[in-house]
Scaffold this motif. Structure first.
Motif, PDB file in Angstrom:
ATOM      1  N   ILE A  33       0.835  -1.201   0.000  1.00  0.00           N
ATOM      2  CA  ILE A  33       0.000   0.000   0.000  1.00  0.00           C
ATOM      3  C   ILE A  33       0.870   1.252   0.000  1.00  0.00           C
ATOM      4  N   ILE A  34       1.941   1.234   0.786  1.00  0.00           N
ATOM      5  CA  ILE A  34       2.859   2.384   0.827  1.00  0.00           C
ATOM      6  C   ILE A  34       3.571   2.550  -0.508  1.00  0.00           C
ATOM      7  N   TRP A  35       3.993   1.427  -1.115  1.00  0.00           N
ATOM      8  CA  TRP A  35       4.775   1.478  -2.353  1.00  0.00           C
ATOM      9  C   TRP A  35       3.911   1.765  -3.584  1.00  0.00           C
ATOM     10  N   ALA A  36       2.826   0.993  -3.740  1.00  0.00           N
ATOM     11  CA  ALA A  36       2.024   1.091  -4.971  1.00  0.00           C
ATOM     12  C   ALA A  36       0.751   1.900  -4.791  1.00  0.00           C
ATOM     13  N   GLY A  37       0.306   2.079  -3.565  1.00  0.00           N
ATOM     14  CA  GLY A  37      -0.940   2.789  -3.311  1.00  0.00           C
ATOM     15  C   GLY A  37      -1.005   4.197  -3.873  1.00  0.00           C
ATOM     16  N   PRO A  38       0.043   5.022  -3.687  1.00  0.00           N
ATOM     17  CA  PRO A  38      -0.042   6.391  -4.214  1.00  0.00           C
ATOM     18  C   PRO A  38      -0.255   6.456  -5.728  1.00  0.00           C
ATOM     19  N   ALA A  39       0.312   5.516  -6.456  1.00  0.00           N
ATOM     20  CA  ALA A  39       0.158   5.532  -7.915  1.00  0.00           C
ATOM     21  C   ALA A  39      -1.152   4.884  -8.354  1.00  0.00           C
ATOM     22  N   LEU A  40      -1.521   3.774  -7.726  1.00  0.00           N
ATOM     23  CA  LEU A  40      -2.692   3.017  -8.178  1.00  0.00           C
ATOM     24  C   LEU A  40      -3.979   3.392  -7.453  1.00  0.00           C
ATOM     25  N   ARG A  41      -3.863   3.864  -6.243  1.00  0.00           N
ATOM     26  CA  ARG A  41      -5.024   4.143  -5.386  1.00  0.00           C
ATOM     27  C   ARG A  41      -5.916   2.905  -5.326  1.00  0.00           C
ATOM     28  N   PHE A  42      -7.208   3.022  -5.642  1.00  0.00           N
ATOM     29  CA  PHE A  42      -8.085   1.856  -5.570  1.00  0.00           C
ATOM     30  C   PHE A  42      -7.838   0.875  -6.714  1.00  0.00           C
TER      31      PHE A  42
END
Length: 196
Positions: A33-42
């Motif tokens: 979530i920390i790594w990919a969350g900002p780019a992918l969000r939901f």
């Protein structure tokens, strides 16, 4: 993986298997979530094959429980040697489920790999009972997990990494309320959980 398994083997002295498996997947989920969350969000949850992602995530979760439970009673080296059968199982499963061709080189790999595993484990009747059977089951489930990974090759790899963590965390969270816990956390053990 060697570091993870060593940390888990050490922590099994004082912590129940469900607690260790839960934190393994929780830490993985948080890291993704920390790594990919900002780019992918939901989009981290978005997949064209949700059923396959969930089944795959469930297989690796059960495989982890099998292996971790076996480590409570088996030496780490023996459990790891048996688990090294997974690549051989993947080759065989790929022929059956992915229609890949079995070449002479692959047959040689399977035979030599199996012989090497037997040399390390030195099996007697004890390898086919108890904890060793849990490791074999875990290896088979992990092999199926790998084959399913191939079927998800068109999915975003970040999503495919996230679903096992999501499945493992969710399922273990449902189990944890029923687990007795009379242990006390300390900083060193928490660090080992994060490393593992």
């Amino acid at each position: 993986f060697a570091m993870l398994d060593t940390c888990v083997k050490f922590l099994l002295r004082g912590y129940p298997v469900p607690v260790l498996v839960f934190f393994r997947y929780l830490i993985q989920a948080l890291a993704l979530i920390i790594w990919a969350g900002p780019a992918l969000r939901f989009g981290l949850f978005r997949t064209a094959q949700p059923a396959l992602q969930i089944v795959r995530g469930t297989l690796i979760w059960i495989s982890s429980i099998c292996f971790t439970t076996a480590l409570r009673w088996m030496p780490l080296a023996d459990a790891t040697a048996i688990a090294f059968g997974t690549p051989m199982l993947v080759v065989l499963l790929a022929v059956v489920f992915l229609n890949e061709r079995m070449t002479p080189a692959r047959w040689a790999f399977v035979v030599v790999g199996f012989a090497g595993m037997l040399l390390i484990v030195r099996p007697g009747a004890s390898i086919f009972q108890g904890a060793a059977l849990l490791v074999l089951l875990g290896a088979a489930l992990y092999g199926a997990f790998q084959v399913m990974t191939r079927k998800l090759r068109r999915e975003d790899p970040r999503v495919t990494l996230f679903y096992p963590a999501l499945c493992g965390t969710t399922m273990m969270a449902l189990v944890l309320p029923f687990v007795e816990h009379d242990f006390a956390w300390n900083g060193a053990h928490a660090l080992l959980l994060v490393i593992g």
